[in-house]
Structure formats: C-alpha cells, structure tokens
Design an enzyme around this catalytic site. Structure first.
Site, PDB file in Angstrom:
ATOM      1  N   PHE A 150       0.817  -1.224   0.000  1.00  0.00           N
ATOM      2  CA  PHE A 150       0.000   0.000   0.000  1.00  0.00           C
ATOM      3  C   PHE A 150       0.854   1.278   0.000  1.00  0.00           C
ATOM      4  O   PHE A 150       0.335   2.360   0.266  1.00  0.00           O
ATOM      5  CB  PHE A 150      -0.943   0.006   1.211  1.00  0.00           C
ATOM      6  CG  PHE A 150      -1.919  -1.147   1.229  1.00  0.00           C
ATOM      7  CD1 PHE A 150      -2.993  -1.184   0.340  1.00  0.00           C
ATOM      8  CD2 PHE A 150      -1.756  -2.206   2.100  1.00  0.00           C
ATOM      9  CE1 PHE A 150      -3.891  -2.245   0.331  1.00  0.00           C
ATOM     10  CE2 PHE A 150      -2.648  -3.278   2.101  1.00  0.00           C
ATOM     11  CZ  PHE A 150      -3.724  -3.301   1.218  1.00  0.00           C
ATOM     12  N   LEU A 151       2.150   1.156  -0.271  1.00  0.00           N
ATOM     13  CA  LEU A 151       2.998   2.364  -0.211  1.00  0.00           C
ATOM     14  C   LEU A 151       2.655   3.335  -1.339  1.00  0.00           C
ATOM     15  O   LEU A 151       2.126   2.946  -2.382  1.00  0.00           O
ATOM     16  CB  LEU A 151       4.479   1.987  -0.266  1.00  0.00           C
ATOM     17  CG  LEU A 151       5.050   1.268  -1.483  1.00  0.00           C
ATOM     18  CD1 LEU A 151       5.277   2.181  -2.659  1.00  0.00           C
ATOM     19  CD2 LEU A 151       6.356   0.600  -1.093  1.00  0.00           C
ATOM     20  N   CYS A 258      -0.574   3.479 -10.803  1.00  0.00           N
ATOM     21  CA  CYS A 258      -1.427   2.523 -10.079  1.00  0.00           C
ATOM     22  C   CYS A 258      -2.918   2.740 -10.288  1.00  0.00           C
ATOM     23  O   CYS A 258      -3.618   1.839 -10.754  1.00  0.00           O
ATOM     24  CB  CYS A 258      -1.102   2.583  -8.594  1.00  0.00           C
ATOM     25  SG  CYS A 258       0.627   2.250  -8.287  1.00  0.00           S
ATOM     26  N   ARG A 325       4.485   8.670 -15.363  1.00  0.00           N
ATOM     27  CA  ARG A 325       3.432   7.809 -15.925  1.00  0.00           C
ATOM     28  C   ARG A 325       2.048   8.405 -15.638  1.00  0.00           C
ATOM     29  O   ARG A 325       1.742   8.754 -14.495  1.00  0.00           O
ATOM     30  CB  ARG A 325       3.544   6.384 -15.360  1.00  0.00           C
ATOM     31  CG  ARG A 325       4.719   5.638 -15.980  1.00  0.00           C
ATOM     32  CD  ARG A 325       4.908   4.288 -15.354  1.00  0.00           C
ATOM     33  NE  ARG A 325       5.466   4.396 -14.002  1.00  0.00           N
ATOM     34  CZ  ARG A 325       5.734   3.341 -13.228  1.00  0.00           C
ATOM     35  NH1 ARG A 325       5.484   2.129 -13.664  1.00  0.00           N
ATOM     36  NH2 ARG A 325       6.252   3.517 -12.028  1.00  0.00           N
TER      37      ARG A 325
HETATM   38  C1  UGA Z   1      -1.405   4.800  -4.879  1.00  0.00           C
HETATM   39  C2  UGA Z   1      -2.031   4.488  -3.497  1.00  0.00           C
HETATM   40  O1  UGA Z   1      -2.262   5.706  -2.788  1.00  0.00           O
HETATM   41  C3  UGA Z   1      -1.135   3.572  -2.679  1.00  0.00           C
HETATM   42  O2  UGA Z   1      -1.758   3.232  -1.448  1.00  0.00           O
HETATM   43  C4  UGA Z   1      -0.868   2.298  -3.487  1.00  0.00           C
HETATM   44  O3  UGA Z   1       0.006   1.408  -2.797  1.00  0.00           O
HETATM   45  C5  UGA Z   1      -0.239   2.673  -4.821  1.00  0.00           C
HETATM   46  O4  UGA Z   1      -1.138   3.554  -5.541  1.00  0.00           O
HETATM   47  C6  UGA Z   1      -0.001   1.410  -5.597  1.00  0.00           C
HETATM   48  O5  UGA Z   1      -0.970   0.720  -5.935  1.00  0.00           O
HETATM   49  O6  UGA Z   1       1.159   1.027  -5.801  1.00  0.00           O
HETATM   50  P1  UGA Z   1       0.446   6.539  -5.734  1.00  0.00           P
HETATM   51  O7  UGA Z   1       0.003   6.171  -7.122  1.00  0.00           O
HETATM   52  O8  UGA Z   1       1.902   6.579  -5.415  1.00  0.00           O
HETATM   53  O9  UGA Z   1      -0.201   5.515  -4.652  1.00  0.00           O
HETATM   54  O10 UGA Z   1      -0.090   8.000  -5.453  1.00  0.00           O
HETATM   55  P2  UGA Z   1      -1.255   8.785  -4.704  1.00  0.00           P
HETATM   56  O11 UGA Z   1      -0.616   9.767  -3.812  1.00  0.00           O
HETATM   57  O12 UGA Z   1      -2.279   7.917  -4.131  1.00  0.00           O
HETATM   58  O13 UGA Z   1      -1.863   9.616  -5.934  1.00  0.00           O
HETATM   59  C7  UGA Z   1      -2.445   8.984  -7.067  1.00  0.00           C
HETATM   60  C8  UGA Z   1      -3.081  10.021  -7.980  1.00  0.00           C
HETATM   61  O14 UGA Z   1      -4.245  10.585  -7.389  1.00  0.00           O
HETATM   62  C9  UGA Z   1      -2.172  11.210  -8.288  1.00  0.00           C
HETATM   63  O15 UGA Z   1      -2.362  11.570  -9.638  1.00  0.00           O
HETATM   64  C10 UGA Z   1      -2.693  12.296  -7.379  1.00  0.00           C
HETATM   65  O16 UGA Z   1      -2.446  13.590  -7.856  1.00  0.00           O
HETATM   66  C11 UGA Z   1      -4.180  12.003  -7.417  1.00  0.00           C
HETATM   67  N1  UGA Z   1      -4.901  12.527  -6.251  1.00  0.00           N
HETATM   68  C12 UGA Z   1      -4.624  12.067  -5.005  1.00  0.00           C
HETATM   69  C13 UGA Z   1      -5.898  13.471  -6.439  1.00  0.00           C
HETATM   70  O17 UGA Z   1      -6.174  13.907  -7.576  1.00  0.00           O
HETATM   71  N2  UGA Z   1      -6.594  13.930  -5.360  1.00  0.00           N
HETATM   72  C14 UGA Z   1      -6.352  13.462  -4.103  1.00  0.00           C
HETATM   73  O18 UGA Z   1      -7.054  13.898  -3.159  1.00  0.00           O
HETATM   74  C15 UGA Z   1      -5.329  12.526  -3.925  1.00  0.00           C
END
Ligand code: UGA
Length: 429
Positions: A150-151, A258, A325
């Site tokens: 879940f990181l 992800c 990505r």
């Molecule tokens: C995500 C999950 O948060 C992790 O728990 C999971 O382990 C990981 O995928 C995975 O499957 O490996 P990550 O992709 O690193 O992690 O990034 P996030 O911080 O969750 O952001 C994902 C996307 O959502 C980004 O584009 C971010 O800008 C967007 N986002 C996030 C929003 O548009 N609004 C938010 O409130 C939060």
C-alpha cells in the site's frame, strides 16, 4: 531470516532495503544486469526521498545484496517475495507473464517450508496458478501467501517502515506465524485473512481512493456552476467522521502507475466474471475525459490559447517523484501546443524523464520564475513544495497581458492571488 526479493522495480527496491534495514539477509533479484549494477553503486533509477541513503546503508551493512542468479537468491530463503511488474494486457486485465515466469524460475531452488509471497497486484485466484506452476518443478512443501503493498510514491520509505496496516493473506498456520513475526517489526496492526481477500483489499483500496477523487471532482464541477467553493464544502463534509477531511484534493483527476491501471483492471476483471455493469467503467471513463473537459474550460476562460505564452509548473504525476506515468502534463502540454500556445515548463525532478515524451517546441526552465517570465497564463499542475509559496508580486511582475493564474490543485488563496494583480482560476471555486 533470509528473504529473496524478486524484481527491483519501485516496490522491490523499497521493500528489499526496508527488510535489510530490519536486520534480515536480503537478496534482491532481477534479470536486468544494468539495473543491478547501478543499484550496487547505490544509484536508484528513480527519485524517491530517502531511498538512496537506505540503499547505501543496507548494502554497506552487508544485509542487502543483488544478483541475477535464481539459485543464489532462492537457496535457503525462508520468504520469497515476488514484486515483478504486472503490465496491462490488451483486454485491460493484469498481464501475469512475469509473475508466472519468476515462479517457474524460483521453483527448483525452494527450501522445504519456504513461503512464496505475492506482493505484485494480481487478481484473486492467481495464487492457485502460481502454486500449480511451482509444483510442476519441485516436490518439496511450500506455502503461497499474498501481502499487498500500500505504499505511495514520494513517501514510500516512510509508508513501508510505518504502515497503517499490514494485510496478510495466508492459507496455513506456518505462513501466518512466519509472516506475522516478520511484519510485527513494522507494526502491531496486522490483519490476517484469506489470500483472495487480501488481493481484493488491494483492488478495493485503490479503487475506493480513485472513486473518492472522481467524486470530489464531480462535486467541484457543480460548485463551479453555482458559486460554491469546493474547499469550504470539503471542510463542511470532512467533519463527519464517516467521511473524513483527508485525501480530498480536487484537480485534473488521478494519474500515476497505479490508480488508472487498477481501475481499468478491476473493470475488466469484473466483466470477466460476469459483473459487467460496474461502477469502475464509469470512474475510468470520467477520469480519462477529465483533462480534456478542464482544458476546454480554461480555453474559454482565457479567450483561446493561440499565440499566448503559457507557463506550466510541475510535470511529474505528483510531487516528490520523477515518475511521469499518466502525468497530467502529458495531456495538458500537447493540447496547449495544438491550440497554438508557446509553452514554457519547469519541474524540480522530472525534466529528463518528460523531455522525450513532449513536443520539441516546449521550452524547459530551471525554476518557476524563469518559466513564468513573459507568460500570459500560468498553470500550476503539481503542488511541489517549491511552487506552494510563490512570491505572487514577483509572479505578476514577470507575467504579461491578462496574467491568468490557473491553480489546478487549489494551493492558493484566491483573494491573495487577485490582490497581486493576477486573474485566479482554481478547481471548483
Ligand atoms: C497509490 C495508493 O495511494 C497507494 O496506497 C498504493 O500502494 C499505490 O497507488 C499502488 O498501488 O502502488 P500513488 O500512485 O503513489 O499511490 O499515489 P497517490 O498519492 O495515491 O496519488 C495517485 C493520484 O491521485 C495522483 O495523480 C494524485 O495527484 C491524485 N490525487 C490524489 C488526487 O487527484 N486527489 C487526491 O485527493 C489525492
């Protein structure tokens, strides 16, 4: 405990370094010799805060080594973690060829009682396939378990060292005992369940978060039509304990390696098991269309992009990573250029990665003020810390014409931006 970590991608490097930091004998395995050569020198092939230091420290302590040889990695290992990539297949489902290939390669060297842990994101039922593959190549007894990861990129080391919870999908007492002991070094909050449930936890968590982002973006769109301010709405709903006030950042939709993949994957998986009327197809569709929809709004607001100079701040998919990505910049910038804009961009970490992916006419700048110089429109795409407290007076003095300040992630107080002489446009406000 000897632990073999198969795959030195993002999750593999972080997990192997953290396991080594906990004092285990960790062997990281990859078929890519060049990648291993750079890891051996402490060079991480991507930007992740704190990881290089940890990689160097654990190699110097002797706890972490790397190899391309399965026999070296697997012989004597009590736990073997599979962390190879699962790219999207043409039908949208996860392509498990690397999971299956590594299972076959590790099988001949397994020790009795070894536990093969799937950390790659895979659909429920994959463990049976992996068990069958391994059993074709060995007669010894072994266990298969699922421990989803879940990181988050940008905070991966801290997330791994201090996880909110560890989900253990196990089918035997032996696997439960060994994996509970191993992970109790990280947290007391260990939730034990069936492996199918653990795999569903991973899909459910990512799809819920993607749905949450899509939901707040939809509410933001309504706010833009009726004069409400999405940030006030978030404050108002967030006080409800069932809802919570975190992870509510409206913007241009979710990106990265992800969420887009996992939403497409679960939509396709649902259809494959007869659940074709799923929410996930709609979430994916809304997210795919989001940037186009927002760009059309911006275009109308600024009276067209043709002949205008646009500064774009933030090129990675989010802050604190150089991962590009499914980054918003990859859709926003080509669209601006197609509409006739001159585009000046900057990012603290990802210029090298993004350059081959963007049109040649893009001008790269070393800092936000350089990018903004002479711009008619500034678009803040990613809220890197360096971009959260810009000197607005300086920004206004460097810009020309109408001076639009498009704050896609609502990082600025609209009045302060307006008082500096800029035209503010946020999301949902
Ligand atoms: C995500 C999950 O948060 C992790 O728990 C999971 O382990 C990981 O995928 C995975 O499957 O490996 P990550 O992709 O690193 O992690 O990034 P996030 O911080 O969750 O952001 C994902 C996307 O959502 C980004 O584009 C971010 O800008 C967007 N986002 C996030 C929003 O548009 N609004 C938010 O409130 C939060």
């Amino acid at each position: 405990m000897k632990i073999a970590c198969i795959g030195t991608g993002f999750v593999g490097v972080v997990t192997s370094s953290v396991m080594a930091k906990l004092g285990h004998e960790v062997v990281g395995l990859d078929i890519d010799q060049k990648r291993l050569d750079s890891l051996k020198q402490g060079i991480v092939p991507f930007y992740e805060p704190g990881l290089q230091e940890l990689l160097l420290e654990t190699q110097q302590s002797g706890n972490l080594t790397f190899t391309t040889d399965y026999q070296t990695a697997i012989t004597g290992a009590q736990v073997i973690m599979i962390m190879v990539g699962t790219p999207s297949a043409p039908d949208g489902q996860a392509d498990l060829k690397y999971v299956f290939a590594s299972s076959e390669s590790l099988a001949p060297y397994l020790s009795p009682g070894a536990i093969v842990v799937l950390k790659s994101t895979v659909p429920p039922g994959t463990n049976d396939h992996v068990r069958a593959i391994i059993s074709q190549h060995t007669n010894i007894t072994f266990d298969i378990a699922s421990v989803p990861e879940f990181l988050k990129e940008g905070t991966a080391v801290a997330d791994t060292l201090h996880p909110d919870r560890i989900v253990l999908g196990v089918d035997s007492d032996h696997a439960r005992q060994v994996l509970t002991e191993l992970h109790s070094q990280l947290t007391d909050n260990i939730i034990v369940m069936k492996s199918e449930s653990a795999q569903m936890c991973k899909y459910a968590a990512n799809n819920y978060l993607a749905t949450r982002i899509t939901f707040i973006n939809q509410i933001a769109d309504l706010c833009e039509k009726n004069g409400a301010d999405i940030q006030e709405v978030i404050e108002g709903i967030g006080q409800d304990k069932r809802i919570g006030s975190h992870y509510w950042y409206p913007g241009l939709g979710y990106g990265g390696s992800c969420f887009p993949k996992d939403v497409k994957e679960i939509a396709s998986y649902a259809a494959s098991i007869g659940e074709s009327e799923s929410l996930f197809i709609k979430i994916d569709d809304l997210n795919e269309k989001r940037i186009g929809k927002m760009m059309a709004k911006y275009e109308e607001l600024v009276g067209g992009f043709a002949g205008k100079t646009v500064a774009v701040l933030g090129l990675s998919f989010k802050k604190n990573t150089n991962d590009t990505r499914v980054a918003p910049s990859l859709k926003v910038i080509p669209s601006l250029i197609e509409k006739g804009a001159n585009v000046r961009v900057t990012d603290p970490k990802s210029i090298t990665e993004i350059k081959p992916l963007l049109p040649d006419t893009v001008v790269y700048c070393s800092d936000p003020y350089e990018a903004i110089t002479g711009a008619n429109i500034t678009i803040l795409l990613i809220e890197w810390d360096d971009y959260q407290n810009l000197d607005l007076g300086k920004v206004a003095s460097l810009m020309l014409g109408d001076k639009y300040f498009i704050d896609t992630r609502n990082q600025y107080n609209p009045s302060k931006v307006a008082n500096a002489g800029l035209k503010y446009k946020g999301t949902g406000r």
